[in-house]
Design a protein around this motif. Structure first.
Motif, PDB file in Angstrom:
ATOM      1  N   ALA A 254      35.243  50.382  51.423  1.00 36.75           N
ATOM      2  CA  ALA A 254      34.143  50.160  50.482  1.00 36.75           C
ATOM      3  C   ALA A 254      34.145  48.721  49.960  1.00 36.75           C
ATOM      4  CB  ALA A 254      34.241  51.140  49.316  1.00 36.75           C
TER       5      ALA A 254
ATOM      6  N   SER B 106      24.652  55.969  53.738  1.00 37.69           N
ATOM      7  CA  SER B 106      24.568  54.728  52.968  1.00 37.69           C
ATOM      8  C   SER B 106      25.238  53.602  53.744  1.00 37.69           C
ATOM      9  CB  SER B 106      25.257  54.901  51.611  1.00 37.69           C
ATOM     10  OG  SER B 106      24.566  55.847  50.823  1.00 37.69           O
TER      11      SER B 106
ATOM     12  N   ASP C   8      29.182  49.082  57.456  1.00 41.17           N
ATOM     13  CA  ASP C   8      29.535  50.467  57.144  1.00 41.17           C
ATOM     14  C   ASP C   8      30.613  50.510  56.063  1.00 41.17           C
ATOM     15  OD1 ASP C   8      30.177  53.133  57.088  1.00 41.17           O
ATOM     16  OD2 ASP C   8      31.118  53.177  59.072  1.00 41.17           O
ATOM     17  N   PRO C   9      30.267  50.989  54.847  1.00 44.08           N
ATOM     18  CA  PRO C   9      31.251  51.030  53.757  1.00 44.08           C
ATOM     19  C   PRO C   9      32.126  52.278  53.759  1.00 44.08           C
ATOM     20  CG  PRO C   9      29.116  51.689  52.931  1.00 44.08           C
ATOM     21  CD  PRO C   9      28.924  51.392  54.400  1.00 44.08           C
TER      22      PRO C   9
ATOM     23  N   ASP D  21      21.985  47.374  49.264  1.00 47.20           N
ATOM     24  CA  ASP D  21      22.402  48.767  49.453  1.00 47.20           C
ATOM     25  C   ASP D  21      21.233  49.514  50.076  1.00 47.20           C
ATOM     26  OD1 ASP D  21      24.920  48.398  48.319  1.00 47.20           O
ATOM     27  OD2 ASP D  21      24.155  48.736  46.287  1.00 47.20           O
ATOM     28  N   ALA D  22      21.490  50.238  51.146  1.00 44.73           N
ATOM     29  CA  ALA D  22      20.399  50.836  51.912  1.00 44.73           C
ATOM     30  C   ALA D  22      20.848  52.126  52.584  1.00 44.73           C
ATOM     31  CB  ALA D  22      19.889  49.839  52.959  1.00 44.73           C
ATOM     32  N   LYS D  23      19.881  52.772  53.259  1.00 40.57           N
ATOM     33  CA  LYS D  23      20.158  53.922  54.104  1.00 40.57           C
ATOM     34  C   LYS D  23      19.391  53.768  55.406  1.00 40.57           C
ATOM     35  CE  LYS D  23      21.357  57.480  50.705  1.00 40.57           C
ATOM     36  NZ  LYS D  23      21.064  58.852  50.213  1.00 40.57           N
TER      37      LYS D  23
ATOM     38  N   ASN E 166      15.818  44.230  43.648  1.00 36.05           N
ATOM     39  CA  ASN E 166      16.587  43.417  44.581  1.00 36.05           C
ATOM     40  C   ASN E 166      16.275  41.932  44.426  1.00 36.05           C
ATOM     41  OD1 ASN E 166      17.787  45.670  46.172  1.00 36.05           O
ATOM     42  ND2 ASN E 166      15.645  46.103  46.631  1.00 36.05           N
TER      43      ASN E 166
ATOM     44  N   VAL F 141      25.236  48.913  54.101  1.00 34.74           N
ATOM     45  CA  VAL F 141      24.845  47.637  53.512  1.00 34.74           C
ATOM     46  C   VAL F 141      24.023  46.890  54.552  1.00 34.74           C
ATOM     47  CG1 VAL F 141      25.616  45.451  52.538  1.00 34.74           C
ATOM     48  CG2 VAL F 141      26.885  47.542  52.034  1.00 34.74           C
TER      49      VAL F 141
ATOM     50  N   ILE G 170      15.433  50.585  51.752  1.00 38.42           N
ATOM     51  CA  ILE G 170      16.014  49.905  50.587  1.00 38.42           C
ATOM     52  C   ILE G 170      15.195  50.310  49.363  1.00 38.42           C
ATOM     53  CG2 ILE G 170      16.652  47.688  49.564  1.00 38.42           C
ATOM     54  CD1 ILE G 170      16.518  46.493  52.400  1.00 38.42           C
ATOM     55  N   ASN G 171      15.647  51.359  48.693  1.00 34.31           N
ATOM     56  CA  ASN G 171      14.934  51.854  47.503  1.00 34.31           C
ATOM     57  C   ASN G 171      13.449  52.081  47.782  1.00 34.31           C
ATOM     58  OD1 ASN G 171      17.276  51.737  45.927  1.00 34.31           O
ATOM     59  ND2 ASN G 171      16.908  49.590  45.380  1.00 34.31           N
TER      60      ASN G 171
END
Length: 370
Positions: free
Chosen positions: A363, A279, A358-359, A243-245, A327, A281, A257-258
């Motif tokens: 999702a 957000s 792209d969720p 999970d990332a941005k 992770n 993936v 990633i965090n």
């Protein structure tokens, strides 16, 4: 010879939809593999093509002929099942010849076809034996030979290697591939094993929950998966997901990633900038995570600190189970690597081969961003 086409095919069992709008065109002489987890609909598709199940909606064509209402015996197909289904009281020759005898084929022609098929499969010396005198691999070759002698337009294989041990699977896999090349006939092959699919297919149809996810060549599926499911299913070990941005920084962009910032290659920045602050993936395959000491030249490398949780020495490679923060992920590294369990190490991600999904639209199964 003939191609095969599934046109908007549905198959329902009561309230359960086993095939959902299946649309596939198989070219003449192609080797198509239907792959997916148990219950995805791949065997149901094969059984509908063979005439063992009736379709609920849609059409199936073999060549130019619509075969929805054609009896199985008149579809000019031959099917090899997971179970060998050999007659125990008959010799190998008689097992292979039985279907031809029922069709009234002349004795001389039967002998010619059986001997030719046996030569192709390397089982000439087994023709006088009975099934109980054969190994599992030999029985499987007899089952394939029984299909060959019919000289059908289309061969159907339903997980034919699942009862064999690992070494025999590899050998038989190669034999079936060579068989396709020599016969130049349409092959449709069902398996849950993505390694079989990748090594044998001209094209692969990836299915899940009765829906076709992607239809493409093995290399294109591997390099450009359409969605998260395909990305995770094709490749072993499976692709790592985080999970990332996406964040814009200094004329470029990073995957965050965090708090772990991985620089995106400049050639990909324009593709991912529209996702700035969103957000996503992030996906990276284990083989794209390297020990810095042995990393390939001329890659866009992003360094990551990690702890070695599990180490699997495979001989020609080492599989590392790594932990970075919260992770957990897997790397496939050079066998000269000297890491040990518990070590704190640096690894590099090859960002040239990164994937973003792209969720926002789906999702459960995010779509790949290209």
């Amino acid at each position: 010879m003939a191609g095969v086409r599934f046109s908007k095919v549905y198959k329902r069992f009561g309230d359960f939809t086993a095939l959902n709008n299946l649309d596939i065109a198989v070219e003449d002489k192609e080797f198509l593999v239907l792959v997916g987890p148990s219950g995805c609909g791949k065997t149901t598709a094969l059984r509908c093509l063979a005439g063992l199940e009736d379709v609920t909606e849609g059409d199936i064509f073999i060549g130019e002929n619509r075969v929805n209402d054609t009896p199985p015996k008149d579809r000019d197909i031959a099917m090899v099942f997971q179970s060998y289904a050999l007659y125990p009281h008959m010799t190998v020759f008689d097992n292979m010849a039985f279907g031809l005898k029922l069709r009234g084929v002349k004795k001389e022609e039967i002998t010619r076809r059986v001997n030719e098929a046996a030569a192709i499969l390397g089982i000439e010396q087994l023709l006088k034996r009975r099934p109980r005198e054969l190994s599992g691999g030999q029985r499987q070759r007899v089952a394939v030979g029984r299909a060959i002698v019919r000289e059908p337009k289309v061969f159907l294989f339903d997980e034919p290697l699942s009862n064999l041990d690992a070494k025999l699977r590899v050998q038989t896999r190669a034999q079936i591939s060579k068989l396709h090349q020599s016969l130049e006939t349409t092959f449709i092959y069902v398996t849950h094993d993505q390694t079989e699919a990748m090594t044998m297919a001209t094209r692969i149809a990836v299915m899940n929950k009765g829906v076709l996810q992607q239809l493409d060549t093995p290399k294109h599926l591997y390099d450009f998966p359409a969605n998260l499911f395909v990305a995770g299913f094709i490749g072993s070990p499976a692709m790592n997901f985080f999970d990332a941005k996406i964040r814009k920084v200094d004329g470029g962009a990073v995957v965050d990633i965090n708090g772990m910032a991985l620089k995106i290659p400049q050639s990909k920045v324009a593709t991912y900038l529209p996702y700035d602050g969103k957000s996503v993936v992030f996906g990276i395959r284990p083989e794209d995570i390297h020990n810095p000491e042995f990393q390939p030249q001329n890659i866009t490398a992003a360094s990551v600190e990690a702890k070695v949780d599990v180490l699997e020495l495979m001989g020609n490679e080492i599989i590392l189970y790594l932990v970075s923060g919260n992770n957990n992920y897997v790397a496939r590294v050079d066998p000269r690597t000297k890491f040990a369990i518990g070590d704190k190490v640096s690894v590099v991600f090859n960002m040239d081969n990164m994937h973003i999904f792209d969720p926002s639209q789906n999702a459960e199964n995010p779509v790949a961003v290209r």
